[in-house]
Design an enzyme around this catalytic site. Structure first.
Site, PDB file in Angstrom:
ATOM      1  N   SER A 178      -9.435 -34.377  16.473  1.00 55.67           N
ATOM      2  CA  SER A 178      -8.263 -35.236  16.597  1.00 55.67           C
ATOM      3  C   SER A 178      -6.982 -34.406  16.565  1.00 55.67           C
ATOM      4  O   SER A 178      -6.958 -33.300  15.994  1.00 55.67           O
ATOM      5  CB  SER A 178      -8.229 -36.267  15.466  1.00 55.67           C
ATOM      6  OG  SER A 178      -7.844 -35.657  14.246  1.00 55.67           O
ATOM      7  N   LYS A 202      -8.352 -36.466   1.464  1.00 60.67           N
ATOM      8  CA  LYS A 202      -8.566 -37.881   1.140  1.00 60.67           C
ATOM      9  C   LYS A 202      -9.736 -38.464   1.912  1.00 60.67           C
ATOM     10  O   LYS A 202     -10.228 -39.541   1.566  1.00 60.67           O
ATOM     11  CB  LYS A 202      -7.293 -38.703   1.362  1.00 60.67           C
ATOM     12  CG  LYS A 202      -6.934 -39.060   2.780  1.00 60.67           C
ATOM     13  CD  LYS A 202      -5.627 -39.824   2.829  1.00 60.67           C
ATOM     14  CE  LYS A 202      -5.208 -40.210   4.230  1.00 60.67           C
ATOM     15  NZ  LYS A 202      -5.971 -41.307   4.791  1.00 60.67           N
ATOM     16  N   ASP A 203     -10.213 -37.732   2.940  1.00 63.72           N
ATOM     17  CA  ASP A 203     -11.347 -38.197   3.734  1.00 63.72           C
ATOM     18  C   ASP A 203     -12.658 -37.527   3.346  1.00 63.72           C
ATOM     19  O   ASP A 203     -13.674 -37.724   4.015  1.00 63.72           O
ATOM     20  CB  ASP A 203     -11.083 -37.939   5.220  1.00 63.72           C
ATOM     21  CG  ASP A 203      -9.933 -38.767   5.771  1.00 63.72           C
ATOM     22  OD1 ASP A 203      -9.681 -39.857   5.221  1.00 63.72           O
ATOM     23  OD2 ASP A 203      -9.276 -38.312   6.730  1.00 63.72           O
ATOM     24  N   ARG A 227      -7.504 -49.862   0.092  1.00 58.09           N
ATOM     25  CA  ARG A 227      -6.358 -49.696  -0.812  1.00 58.09           C
ATOM     26  C   ARG A 227      -5.101 -50.288  -0.207  1.00 58.09           C
ATOM     27  O   ARG A 227      -4.359 -51.033  -0.872  1.00 58.09           O
ATOM     28  CB  ARG A 227      -6.131 -48.211  -1.113  1.00 58.09           C
ATOM     29  CG  ARG A 227      -4.820 -47.928  -1.869  1.00 58.09           C
ATOM     30  CD  ARG A 227      -4.483 -46.449  -1.879  1.00 58.09           C
ATOM     31  NE  ARG A 227      -4.292 -45.900  -0.557  1.00 58.09           N
ATOM     32  CZ  ARG A 227      -3.126 -45.879   0.095  1.00 58.09           C
ATOM     33  NH1 ARG A 227      -2.044 -46.391  -0.453  1.00 58.09           N
ATOM     34  NH2 ARG A 227      -3.034 -45.347   1.295  1.00 58.09           N
ATOM     35  N   ARG A 228      -4.811 -49.953   1.054  1.00 59.37           N
ATOM     36  CA  ARG A 228      -3.603 -50.467   1.688  1.00 59.37           C
ATOM     37  C   ARG A 228      -3.664 -51.982   1.831  1.00 59.37           C
ATOM     38  O   ARG A 228      -2.669 -52.679   1.600  1.00 59.37           O
ATOM     39  CB  ARG A 228      -3.407 -49.805   3.050  1.00 59.37           C
ATOM     40  CG  ARG A 228      -2.924 -48.366   2.964  1.00 59.37           C
ATOM     41  CD  ARG A 228      -2.885 -47.691   4.309  1.00 59.37           C
ATOM     42  NE  ARG A 228      -2.291 -46.355   4.229  1.00 59.37           N
ATOM     43  CZ  ARG A 228      -2.559 -45.362   5.063  1.00 59.37           C
ATOM     44  NH1 ARG A 228      -3.433 -45.547   6.053  1.00 59.37           N
ATOM     45  NH2 ARG A 228      -1.974 -44.188   4.922  1.00 59.37           N
ATOM     46  N   ARG A 232      -8.144 -49.042  13.385  1.00 59.13           N
ATOM     47  CA  ARG A 232      -8.694 -47.705  13.229  1.00 59.13           C
ATOM     48  C   ARG A 232      -8.274 -46.857  14.408  1.00 59.13           C
ATOM     49  O   ARG A 232      -7.770 -47.351  15.392  1.00 59.13           O
ATOM     50  CB  ARG A 232     -10.233 -47.755  13.119  1.00 59.13           C
ATOM     51  CG  ARG A 232     -10.703 -48.149  11.724  1.00 59.13           C
ATOM     52  CD  ARG A 232     -12.082 -47.585  11.398  1.00 59.13           C
ATOM     53  NE  ARG A 232     -12.142 -46.154  11.604  1.00 59.13           N
ATOM     54  CZ  ARG A 232     -13.116 -45.567  12.289  1.00 59.13           C
ATOM     55  NH1 ARG A 232     -14.079 -46.280  12.850  1.00 59.13           N
ATOM     56  NH2 ARG A 232     -13.117 -44.266  12.435  1.00 59.13           N
ATOM     57  N   ARG A 262      -3.139 -45.949  16.752  1.00 57.02           N
ATOM     58  CA  ARG A 262      -2.646 -47.040  15.904  1.00 57.02           C
ATOM     59  C   ARG A 262      -1.215 -47.429  16.264  1.00 57.02           C
ATOM     60  O   ARG A 262      -0.860 -48.608  16.258  1.00 57.02           O
ATOM     61  CB  ARG A 262      -2.769 -46.646  14.435  1.00 57.02           C
ATOM     62  CG  ARG A 262      -4.199 -46.780  13.922  1.00 57.02           C
ATOM     63  CD  ARG A 262      -4.325 -46.495  12.457  1.00 57.02           C
ATOM     64  NE  ARG A 262      -4.518 -45.068  12.207  1.00 57.02           N
ATOM     65  CZ  ARG A 262      -4.597 -44.536  10.992  1.00 57.02           C
ATOM     66  NH1 ARG A 262      -4.450 -45.304   9.925  1.00 57.02           N
ATOM     67  NH2 ARG A 262      -4.792 -43.245  10.853  1.00 57.02           N
ATOM     68  N   CYS A 313     -16.128 -46.375  -0.081  1.00 57.79           N
ATOM     69  CA  CYS A 313     -15.126 -46.696   0.944  1.00 57.79           C
ATOM     70  C   CYS A 313     -14.660 -48.152   0.851  1.00 57.79           C
ATOM     71  O   CYS A 313     -13.684 -48.529   1.483  1.00 57.79           O
ATOM     72  CB  CYS A 313     -15.692 -46.419   2.336  1.00 57.79           C
ATOM     73  SG  CYS A 313     -15.682 -44.672   2.756  1.00 57.79           S
TER      74      CYS A 313
END
Length: 309
Positions: free
Chosen positions: A14, A86-87, A132-133, A150, A156, A242
């Site tokens: 990415s 974080k992933d 979380r968001r 996603r 996005r 997750c």
């Protein structure tokens, strides 16, 4: 004659992952006095990048970001793997070691589509796939509707521009690494708590590869490592997945860290929070905080955490 690379760094394909790998390469070359050609970047298409229409939790969780890189490391095709921390799953294979955490970037979330959470239009659709968001937004704005978003940053933003949602949230660190510093409104981390390890880049190598470990460790940032490891220790003791809405924030407090954490129910109706002081390298304090949070959590929260492994 062209010299072979001194290190081969694996990365997802990415645009953001490639930007993070280039940052890692730049720091390593500066630390060792190498030319850029000394480090080969080896892109791999991760499973998590192949499926964009469902939340990550439904298709295998965070391992979908790491399993190909783990395999390439294990087979010796690469010497290190660059990750957005974080992933990365909390429990990693025994044969791998996090050799460096780069200086942590902005930990905040950025709100795009409104100037503040309070100014989001009533009943607006909020595009996110992060529990979380979603939970944090519903806690502040229960009138909003969560819709699944996603894909990479550009995807996005394009979906937002196409009208699939009125607002979305992205990590400030990711936007900054892509040169998108003027996009959206950063949210105050005292009011809107980020994800554990948000903004941190890590480089992992084989645990038995002393050469690669020593070379990569030259760019390890002490405070960033301490804060990320404290947040990961918290996650490990919570037994989060997750599906677990958990937020964490580390603040420097002299030679120590003040770790604040909040657990939510997925609908945002319930939350429990606490904090602790953590000395770098201490996993006991985050574990004790996790135990305290789970002891005080309602059933609507604790159902999404399994406790320490």
């Amino acid at each position: 004659m062209i010299e072979p690379p001194k290190l081969r760094l694996g990365t997802r394909q990415s645009p953001l992952a490639m930007a993070q790998a280039r940052e890692a390469r730049t720091r390593l070359c500066a630390a060792h006095g190498w030319p850029e050609s000394a480090i080969e970047l080896v892109p791999v298409r991760a499973s998590g990048d192949k499926v964009q229409d469902r939340p990550l939790a439904e298709i295998g969780g965070k391992a979908l970001w790491t399993k190909e890189l783990d395999q390439w490391l294990g087979e010796g095709h690469i010497d290190g793997a660059v990750h957005s921390m974080k992933d990365v799953e909390t429990l990693r294979p025994d044969g791998l070691a996090i050799a460096a955490i780069l200086p942590r970037a902005d930990v905040r979330d950025v709100l795009i589509g409104a100037v503040s959470v309070s100014e989001i239009p009533r009943g607006a659709r909020v595009g996110t796939s992060a529990p979380r968001r979603a939970a944090q937004m519903l806690y502040h704005r229960p009138d909003c509707e969560i819709v699944t978003f996603r894909g990479n940053v550009a995807t996005r933003l394009a979906r937002l521009a196409a009208g699939e949602a009125e607002v979305t949230l992205l990590a400030a660190a990711g936007l900054g690494r892509l040169g998108e510093n003027g996009v959206g409104t950063p949210l105050d981390p005292d009011d809107w708590i980020p994800a554990p390890a948000q903004g941190a880049i890590g480089i992992e190598c084989r645990a038995d590869d002393a050469r690669a470990h020593a070379l990569i460790a030259a760019i390890d940032d002490g405070f960033s490592r301490a804060s990320v490891m404290a947040e990961r220790a918290l996650l490990a003791s919570l037994g989060g997945t997750c599906h677990s809405p958990v937020a964490a924030l580390s603040i420097r407090e002299g030679d120590a860290i003040r770790l604040r954490a909040i657990l939510f129910s997925p609908d945002g109706n319930e939350r429990v929070e606490g904090d602790c002081r953590v000395v770098p390298g201490d996993g006991a304090a985050p574990a004790a905080l996790a135990a305290d949070l789970l002891a005080r959590a309602t059933a609507g929260i604790s159902a999404h955490f399994v406790g320490p492994a």
